[in-house]
Design an enzyme around this catalytic site. Structure first.
Site, PDB file in Angstrom:
ATOM      1  N   ARG A 237       0.858  -1.178   0.000  1.00  0.00           N
ATOM      2  CA  ARG A 237       0.000   0.000   0.000  1.00  0.00           C
ATOM      3  C   ARG A 237       0.896   1.229   0.000  1.00  0.00           C
ATOM      4  O   ARG A 237       1.888   1.289   0.733  1.00  0.00           O
ATOM      5  CB  ARG A 237      -0.924   0.028   1.221  1.00  0.00           C
ATOM      6  CG  ARG A 237      -2.066  -0.980   1.186  1.00  0.00           C
ATOM      7  CD  ARG A 237      -3.100  -0.663   0.098  1.00  0.00           C
ATOM      8  NE  ARG A 237      -4.205  -1.617   0.072  1.00  0.00           N
ATOM      9  CZ  ARG A 237      -4.260  -2.717  -0.678  1.00  0.00           C
ATOM     10  NH1 ARG A 237      -3.271  -3.023  -1.496  1.00  0.00           N
ATOM     11  NH2 ARG A 237      -5.313  -3.501  -0.639  1.00  0.00           N
ATOM     12  N   GLU A 266      -4.655   6.974  -5.058  1.00  0.00           N
ATOM     13  CA  GLU A 266      -4.826   6.260  -6.342  1.00  0.00           C
ATOM     14  C   GLU A 266      -6.161   6.633  -6.961  1.00  0.00           C
ATOM     15  O   GLU A 266      -7.144   6.773  -6.232  1.00  0.00           O
ATOM     16  CB  GLU A 266      -4.753   4.751  -6.103  1.00  0.00           C
ATOM     17  CG  GLU A 266      -3.378   4.322  -5.620  1.00  0.00           C
ATOM     18  CD  GLU A 266      -3.261   2.820  -5.374  1.00  0.00           C
ATOM     19  OE1 GLU A 266      -4.203   2.068  -5.690  1.00  0.00           O
ATOM     20  OE2 GLU A 266      -2.209   2.391  -4.862  1.00  0.00           O
ATOM     21  N   HIS A 285      -1.287  -0.334  -9.870  1.00  0.00           N
ATOM     22  CA  HIS A 285      -1.843  -1.249  -8.856  1.00  0.00           C
ATOM     23  C   HIS A 285      -2.372  -2.539  -9.508  1.00  0.00           C
ATOM     24  O   HIS A 285      -3.565  -2.829  -9.470  1.00  0.00           O
ATOM     25  CB  HIS A 285      -2.951  -0.560  -8.050  1.00  0.00           C
ATOM     26  CG  HIS A 285      -3.231  -1.238  -6.748  1.00  0.00           C
ATOM     27  ND1 HIS A 285      -3.638  -0.572  -5.616  1.00  0.00           N
ATOM     28  CD2 HIS A 285      -3.150  -2.549  -6.378  1.00  0.00           C
ATOM     29  CE1 HIS A 285      -3.814  -1.433  -4.624  1.00  0.00           C
ATOM     30  NE2 HIS A 285      -3.524  -2.651  -5.068  1.00  0.00           N
TER      31      HIS A 285
END
Ligand SMILES: NC(=O)C1=CN([C@@H]2O[C@H](COP(=O)(O)OP(=O)(O)OC[C@H]3O[C@@H](n4cnc5c(N)ncnc54)[C@H](OP(=O)(O)O)[C@@H]3O)[C@@H](O)[C@H]2O)C=CC1
Ligand SMILES: O=CC(=O)O
Length: 327
Positions: A237, A266, A285
């Site tokens: 993360r 994000e 991601h």
């Protein structure tokens, strides 16, 4: 009557059909992920929610008086406000383990790409810059026989360690909240303090969950400890690494490169300074994003949801809710 479920993510037809056997469904049909305000409006009568991403907090739960279960497709669940959910009697499920190998494959891919400048040199060739013999500025770092330091020796960390050791003869150091003798024995990993790991590693892999304890765990003073040749890889993360400190460390050449799958916010802002650095690899991601793994994650999320709505203990009940289900 079948329980009402809201599907807030695009899922394969086959999995939707499985859910439809057990639940009454409504679903998000947008091309882009559902926004917080839209989700809030959709949950008025839902008992179950299948979630891809996005925040679940007290304000949203206030608008979802019938909600009993939030089933997230992901492994990480830092987007769920556990206390708010407990307060309202809502339980949560996630999917640990299913993506471990896919994420670990990507981490090794990032190590190789950063060390051997694969992304940069690919661009160089395509832009027509390859006009003569090999240039020493193209030289990279060896991955084989180097030292990898894994911060967070959980399911994914162990898969990274396995690949690093068996595939690349790397020395594997790890730092974890609890020491893991079995893993040391099985994978030949050596436990050390965070400071030792940062000082000794050529590749530093962040593989922790995001919690109050791990937020900004890596900051200015940690970059000061790293080798100037070190490569930082974060596929867990974004907020575990202080991005401001990372940018400064890269600018000051305190480390040689970074390879990132995750960011503090994000989707990452297109103007973010990290996106203008040619020694930084940036992915959107995609740690678990293979077709097979993604299918398995969504199927598992659907099974968790159905089990929980039937009053059974779901296969992957988030550990913080175990007590609520037993009581
Ligand atoms: N990029 C992507 O697409 C993906 C990202 N992820 C992210 O990766 C994270 C890790 O996944 P996974 O390996 O499955 O998780 P695990 O829970 O299996 O492992 C996490 C490890 O971190 C350790 N840990 C937790 N808190 C601390 C702390 N404060 N200090 C030191 N160590 C700590 C745990 O230690 P202990 O043994 O003591 O509990 C555990 O060994 C997920 O939470 C998720 O956020 C996951 C999948 C895909
Ligand atoms: O980031 C992805 C996850 O599964 O967690």
């Amino acid at each position: 009557m079948r329980p009402k479920v809201y599907i807030a993510w695009r899922i394969p037809d086959e999995i939707e059909a499985y859910l439809a056997e057990h639940c009454s469904l409504r679903k998000w049909k947008g091309e882009t992920p559902i926004r917080y305000e839209e989700l809030k409006d959709e949950l008025k009568d839902a008992e179950g929610l299948l979630l891809g991403e996005g925040r679940i907090d007290a304000e949203l739960l206030e608008q979802a008086p019938h909600l009993r279960v939030v089933s997230t497709i992901s492994n990480g669940y830092n987007n769920l406000d556990i206390e708010a959910m407990k307060h309202r009697g809502v339980i949560g499920t996630n999917n640990p383990g299913i993506s471990n190998e896919s994420v670990a494959d990507l981490v090794l891919g990032l190590a190789l790409a950063a060390a051997r400048k694969i992304v940069k040199l690919d661009r160089y060739v395509k832009e027509g810059c390859w006009t003569r013999g090999i240039d020493s500025s193209w030289y990279g770092l060896d991955v084989h026989h180097s030292t990898i330091g894994i911060i967070g020796m959980g399911g994914i960390g162990q898969e990274v360690a396995k690949r690093a050791k068996a595939g690349f003869d790397m020395k594997v150091l790890y730092y974890n909240r609890s020491r893991r003798p079995e893993v040391e024995h099985r994978l030949g990993a050596e436990y050390c303090s965070l400071e030792e790991l940062l000082t000794q590693s050529d590749f530093i892999v962040v593989m922790l969950p995001l919690t109050a304890q791990t937020e900004h765990l890596i900051g200015d003073r940690h970059f000061d400890l790293m080798k100037p040749s070190a490569v930082l890889i974060n596929a867990s993360r974004g907020s575990i690494v202080n991005e401001r400190a990372l940018v400064e460390a890269l600018r000051a050449r305190k480390i040689s490169a970074a390879a990132l799958d995750v960011y503090e916010f994000e989707p990452v802002n297109p103007d973010h300074p990290l996106l203008n650095m040619d020694n930084v690899i940036t992915l959107p991601h995609v740690g678990s994003a293979t077709a097979k793994t993604r299918f398995n994650m969504v199927m598992s999320a659907a099974r968790n949801l159905v089990a929980a709505l039937k009053g059974e203990t779901p296969p992957f009940l988030i550990r913080e809710f175990k007590e609520s289900v037993q009581n």
